[in-house]
Motif scaffolding. Structure first.
Motif, PDB file in Angstrom:
ATOM      1  N   GLU A 199       0.829  -1.199   0.000  1.00  0.00           N
ATOM      2  CA  GLU A 199       0.000   0.000   0.000  1.00  0.00           C
ATOM      3  C   GLU A 199       0.862   1.246   0.000  1.00  0.00           C
ATOM      4  O   GLU A 199       1.998   1.252   0.473  1.00  0.00           O
ATOM      5  CB  GLU A 199      -0.942   0.026   1.206  1.00  0.00           C
ATOM      6  N   SER A 200       0.296   2.282  -0.564  1.00  0.00           N
ATOM      7  CA  SER A 200       0.856   3.630  -0.453  1.00  0.00           C
ATOM      8  C   SER A 200      -0.270   4.484   0.114  1.00  0.00           C
ATOM      9  O   SER A 200      -1.297   4.671  -0.543  1.00  0.00           O
ATOM     10  CB  SER A 200       1.304   4.159  -1.816  1.00  0.00           C
ATOM     11  N   ALA A 201      -0.088   4.936   1.359  1.00  0.00           N
ATOM     12  CA  ALA A 201      -1.226   5.537   2.046  1.00  0.00           C
ATOM     13  C   ALA A 201      -0.787   6.655   2.965  1.00  0.00           C
ATOM     14  O   ALA A 201       0.406   6.877   3.211  1.00  0.00           O
ATOM     15  CB  ALA A 201      -1.975   4.469   2.832  1.00  0.00           C
ATOM     16  N   LEU A 202      -1.786   7.363   3.477  1.00  0.00           N
ATOM     17  CA  LEU A 202      -1.585   8.483   4.379  1.00  0.00           C
ATOM     18  C   LEU A 202      -2.134   8.109   5.746  1.00  0.00           C
ATOM     19  O   LEU A 202      -3.113   7.355   5.851  1.00  0.00           O
ATOM     20  CB  LEU A 202      -2.332   9.711   3.845  1.00  0.00           C
ATOM     21  N   ARG A 203      -1.489   8.647   6.788  1.00  0.00           N
ATOM     22  CA  ARG A 203      -2.010   8.478   8.144  1.00  0.00           C
ATOM     23  C   ARG A 203      -2.167   9.852   8.762  1.00  0.00           C
ATOM     24  O   ARG A 203      -1.195  10.567   8.982  1.00  0.00           O
ATOM     25  CB  ARG A 203      -1.063   7.623   8.978  1.00  0.00           C
ATOM     26  N   LEU A 204      -3.429  10.248   9.003  1.00  0.00           N
ATOM     27  CA  LEU A 204      -3.709  11.576   9.531  1.00  0.00           C
ATOM     28  C   LEU A 204      -3.474  11.607  11.039  1.00  0.00           C
ATOM     29  O   LEU A 204      -3.688  10.618  11.728  1.00  0.00           O
ATOM     30  CB  LEU A 204      -5.158  11.978   9.218  1.00  0.00           C
ATOM     31  N   PRO A 205      -3.045  12.758  11.586  1.00  0.00           N
ATOM     32  CA  PRO A 205      -2.831  12.846  13.034  1.00  0.00           C
ATOM     33  C   PRO A 205      -4.105  12.579  13.812  1.00  0.00           C
ATOM     34  O   PRO A 205      -5.218  12.878  13.352  1.00  0.00           O
ATOM     35  CB  PRO A 205      -2.357  14.296  13.229  1.00  0.00           C
ATOM     36  N   GLU A 206      -3.953  12.030  15.010  1.00  0.00           N
ATOM     37  CA  GLU A 206      -5.084  11.790  15.890  1.00  0.00           C
ATOM     38  C   GLU A 206      -5.321  13.015  16.775  1.00  0.00           C
ATOM     39  O   GLU A 206      -4.493  13.934  16.852  1.00  0.00           O
ATOM     40  CB  GLU A 206      -4.833  10.545  16.754  1.00  0.00           C
ATOM     41  N   SER A 214       3.390   6.717   3.707  1.00  0.00           N
ATOM     42  CA  SER A 214       4.195   5.504   3.818  1.00  0.00           C
ATOM     43  C   SER A 214       3.949   4.549   2.661  1.00  0.00           C
ATOM     44  O   SER A 214       2.829   4.435   2.152  1.00  0.00           O
ATOM     45  CB  SER A 214       3.881   4.786   5.138  1.00  0.00           C
ATOM     46  N   LEU A 215       5.023   3.882   2.266  1.00  0.00           N
ATOM     47  CA  LEU A 215       4.970   2.766   1.331  1.00  0.00           C
ATOM     48  C   LEU A 215       5.256   1.495   2.134  1.00  0.00           C
ATOM     49  O   LEU A 215       6.303   1.382   2.771  1.00  0.00           O
ATOM     50  CB  LEU A 215       6.011   2.922   0.223  1.00  0.00           C
ATOM     51  N   ASN A 216       4.330   0.541   2.097  1.00  0.00           N
ATOM     52  CA  ASN A 216       4.435  -0.654   2.933  1.00  0.00           C
ATOM     53  C   ASN A 216       4.258  -1.908   2.092  1.00  0.00           C
ATOM     54  O   ASN A 216       3.320  -2.009   1.292  1.00  0.00           O
ATOM     55  CB  ASN A 216       3.357  -0.653   4.017  1.00  0.00           C
ATOM     56  N   LEU A 217       5.161  -2.861   2.270  1.00  0.00           N
ATOM     57  CA  LEU A 217       5.085  -4.154   1.589  1.00  0.00           C
ATOM     58  C   LEU A 217       5.251  -5.258   2.628  1.00  0.00           C
ATOM     59  O   LEU A 217       6.044  -5.129   3.563  1.00  0.00           O
ATOM     60  CB  LEU A 217       6.174  -4.280   0.522  1.00  0.00           C
ATOM     61  N   SER A 218       4.506  -6.346   2.463  1.00  0.00           N
ATOM     62  CA  SER A 218       4.659  -7.475   3.387  1.00  0.00           C
ATOM     63  C   SER A 218       4.370  -8.783   2.667  1.00  0.00           C
ATOM     64  O   SER A 218       3.564  -8.843   1.729  1.00  0.00           O
ATOM     65  CB  SER A 218       3.732  -7.329   4.596  1.00  0.00           C
ATOM     66  N   LEU A 219       5.047  -9.831   3.125  1.00  0.00           N
ATOM     67  CA  LEU A 219       4.883 -11.180   2.577  1.00  0.00           C
ATOM     68  C   LEU A 219       4.863 -12.150   3.752  1.00  0.00           C
ATOM     69  O   LEU A 219       5.731 -12.094   4.620  1.00  0.00           O
ATOM     70  CB  LEU A 219       6.031 -11.527   1.625  1.00  0.00           C
TER      71      LEU A 219
END
Length: 777
Positions: free
Chosen positions: A536-543, A565-570
């Motif tokens: 995923e390539s996504a945004l995380r807004l402040p809490e 963030s760019l996130n990869l998992s296997l």
């Protein structure tokens, strides 16, 4: 001799296993399987597999239930004590398909990546939810002290608010600190779902590193559970959970409540200032101003199975937290009179309805939260670690010289809309929108003032955010290959005005909109094994608390940027009931403007951005059933997270500060029956946890230990900056005098009385004992 006799008693016990699937040949995770009129039962795992062991030989009726599915029943003869296998197909409510015997395997239509902690299996143990989760691979929860202290979750290379918490699929923001993971009793939950990587569509939030969904007990059967736990440091924990549904199955009511109290007067290693020499000296202090108490109560009522609603549920939640403040963001300076309080009343409404022969579903959640936070700091002096008080006529408070009597209201409106449309058994379209509207307003007679004398807190601070997700889930190759594709849109706006020390107005306005994309693939290799891939390539807004602070010792930061963030998992997972389970997970992360909670000074903490963080990691977990009464488990996590493109030679490539990079767990569990009575049970367990040394602040890469991956040797720097290797041993026993209705549990935590440190090197309690009484009906 004891073990030998127990083995002999088990040699005659029967065992039952099998698999639960749906009409479209998908596995049905978390279905409940019970033997009628007994306490024998189990919950199906993520692949629908189940196993019930240590069954007294006899003839039984097996009953399988799951939410929104018809009940299925079968007879089984276990009189000869040999293992039996029974599989089920459950039909959706409203269909005419009867259950039949399953003769082949198919994949589960479920979330792309999930790890499940069956909390019901541990409800009799005097263990906290934090302890249970810390025994799992890839998970590390750190606390800044004893009961009621701040908790920080690490998962797959991310930490703190990058991992989103949910309660029954709803973001936990609206409950503030009242439903913190360190406070919630295990008895209140059925399970905890841990998602690594791409989140399922129904959660639909802006988490980057994954999510934790705490699932309440919801089997729509009458139950009552009560527990009382007493432990060291004058710790008391009480919980009560009750549910009732009428005979027609349409009206239900329930209540959940818990109470926690602790003096938290454990001993800690601190430093004091010698009044003669002016140098710092090591001192073993007993914490003297560290009491914590909280009460949480939730009452709800609802209607089910009506023509206009599958479920309509109204809940009202209230909580109160009282906390003495013993220290700030670090243990460098003690307090002796400062205290904080939080309270809230929160109504919620949840509506669910399936339409068009279950092809279209609506799930709408609404909540309004009004949380009040107060801080009192008017000591007119200071305390040292011995508890001695020194009067200071020029100082109002001890945390800051000007003191505080802050009274702040945090208002939060939340709307979560979840819609889905099923084209056929292979493809389903999802829409999810989460909207939050925050407002902060308050007063503090000792706080910042504008030049006209108006309290700066009296000017409202506002924060609005919206996350919209549209996704498609598809099944191919007879549902063995699953694909989840989601597109997300993020937008937020902040408006706040503050006063500087000269009384000048400082206005902050931020707004941003961005897109994100997420893709998850799951391939079922066999009935027991699956392979997962997500990116995923996504945004995380402040809490809310990251922007506005918490009204106590966490400062606001209106200029905080969202994370990108760019996130990869296997991952690979295999689970064979009664034999073994194993899981291996790898990940890669590249995050810009990572939001981390950091010490602002020795007193306060603040959420701040770290420009660029890159890294990878590996975690593995395994469990092996030596016999049906004895099993062992072990796991480890290694994560290499480093600051990059910092512009400074000393910090370039340095490990992320205040972040463990290797931790591991091991445990053994045993179950015995007919120990002293005909139908009693005894469970014995022991767990070991290890955390490799890590560092309070960034250290040059050349100063790190030279051993393999940094796992051996010591860093070449000031010991005060090192959080040393930690070894934690916990052991306990649970006894059931009569089946599963009554139980008494005894546990020793930190058996070796080791020095245990967590966030910012704040020391946790030493050896402690606890006893828990549990009653279920």
């Amino acid at each position: 001799m004891f073990i030998v006799l127990s083995q002999l008693s088990f040699s005659q016990d029967a065992r039952l296993k099998g698999r639960i699937i749906t009409e479209d040949k998908s596995a049905l995770p978390f279905a409940t399987i019970v033997l009628d009129s007994t306490d024998y039962g189990a919950t199906a795992d993520e692949n629908g597999n189940y196993a019930i062991t240590n069954i007294k030989p006899g003839h039984y009726r097996v009953i399988v239930t799951a939410v929104n599915y018809l009940i299925s029943e079968k007879e089984v003869d276990l009189t000869n004590g040999t293992p039996a296998t029974i599989d089920f197909i459950l039909a959706k409510k409203g269909t005419d398909l009867e259950e039949v015997r399953v003769t082949s395997y198919h994949t589960a239509r479920q979330e792309i990546k999930q790890q499940t902690i069956n909390t019901l299996a541990f409800k009799e143990q005097p263990a906290t939810l934090v302890e249970l989760m810390n025994r799992s691979s890839g998970i590390r929860i750190r606390q800044t002290g004893g009961l009621g202290s701040q908790s920080n979750l690490m998962l797959n290379g991310f930490q703190n608010r990058s991992i989103k918490f949910f309660k029954d699929g709803i973001p936990l923001d609206y409950l503030g600190s009242g439903f913190d993971i360190s406070l919630v009793p295990v008895n209140m939950l059925e399970r905890v779902e841990v998602f690594k990587g791409v989140l399922p569509f129904y959660l639909g939030a802006d988490a980057l590193g994954g999510a934790v969904n705490m699932v309440s007990r919801n089997n729509m059967q009458d139950f009552l559970n009560a527990s009382y736990e007493i432990g060291s440091f004058n710790t008391h924990r009480v919980s009560l959970n009750a549910f009732h549904i009428n005979k027609a199955g349409k009206l239900f009511v329930g209540a959940n409540a818990f109470y926690n109290y602790s003096d938290n007067d454990y001993k800690a290693d601190v430093q004091t200032l010698d009044s003669v020499t002016g140098t710092k000296e090591d001192y073993r202090a007993k914490l003297f101003h560290n009491r914590f108490s909280n009460v949480y109560a939730e009452a709800y009522a609802g209607l089910r199975n009506l023509s206009w609603a599958d479920e309509l549920k109204l809940s009202v939640t209230a909580f109160l937290i009282n906390k003495q403040l013993q220290f700030g963001s670090t243990m460098d300076q003690p307090f002796g009179a400062a205290k904080a309080r939080q309270k809230a009343i929160i109504p919620t409404l949840n509506y669910k309805k399936n339409l068009w022969n279950d092809r279209f579903s609506v799930n709408q959640f609404l909540a309004y939260s009004s949380l009040n936070a107060e801080t009192v700091d008017t000591a007119h002096g200071s305390y040292d670690w011995t508890g001695a008080y020194t009067y200071n006529p020029s100082s109002v408070g001890e945390i800051t010289s000007r003191g505080t009597l802050s009274d702040i209201d945090f208002q939060n409106y939340i709307s979560r809309t979840n819609l889905s449309y099923k084209f056929n058994t292979k493809h389903q379209l999802h829409f999810n929108a989460v909207y939050n509207k925050y407002r902060r307003v308050g007063e503090d007679p000792y706080g910042n003032k504008f030049k006209n004398g108006v309290d700066a807190l009296a000017r409202p601070a506002n924060y609005d955010k919206l996350i919209v997700a549209l996704g498609l889930s598809s099944g191919f190759l007879d549902n063995r290959l699953q694909n989840s594709l989601a597109i997300k849109w993020f937008t937020y706006q902040t408006r706040a005005t503050d006063a500087d020390f000269q009384g000048n107005e400082v206005t902050t306005k931020n707004n941003k909109a961005a897109w994100g994309i997420a893709e998850g693939i799951r391939y079922t290799l066999s009935r027991y094994a699956s392979l997962y891939l997500s990116g995923e390539s996504a945004l995380r807004l402040p809490e809310l608390d990251e922007l506005f602070g918490d009204g106590n010792l966490k400062l606001s930061n209106f200029n905080l940027k969202p994370e990108r963030s760019l996130n990869l998992s296997l991952s690979y997972k295999v689970s064979v009931p009664e034999k073994y389970t194993a899981e291996v997970n790898t990940f890669y992360r590249h995050t810009k403007d990572m939001i981390l909670l950091m010490p602002y000074n020795v007193l306060f903490s603040q959420s701040q951005n770290v420009q660029n963080v890159r890294g990878y990691g590996l975690d593995a977990d395994g469990r092996y059933f030596i016999t049906h009464w004895l099993d062992v488990n072990a796991n480890f996590t290694y994560q290499n997270l480093r600051a990059v493109n910092t512009g400074y030679a000393l910090t370039e490539g340095a490990r992320l500060r205040n972040t463990p990079y290797f931790f591991a767990n091991a445990g053994v569990n045993s179950k015995f029956q007919a120990v002293a009575l005909k139908e009693d049970k005894l469970n014995v367990y022991c767990y070991y946890s290890f955390v490799r040394e890590y560092y309070l602040d960034y250290i040059p890469k050349d100063f790190e230990p030279k051993g393999f991956l940094g796992l051996f040797g010591r860093a070449r720097l000031d010991a005060h900056n090192i959080i040393p290797n930690q070894h934690l041993v916990t052991a306990g026993v649970t006894y059931f005098p009569e089946k599963n209705r009554y139980s008494i549990g005894f546990q020793v935590k930190n058996l070796l009385d080791a020095r245990i440190y967590d966030n910012f090197k704040i020391q946790n309690p030493g050896r402690s004992f606890s006893v828990k009484l549990n009653y279920s009906l």
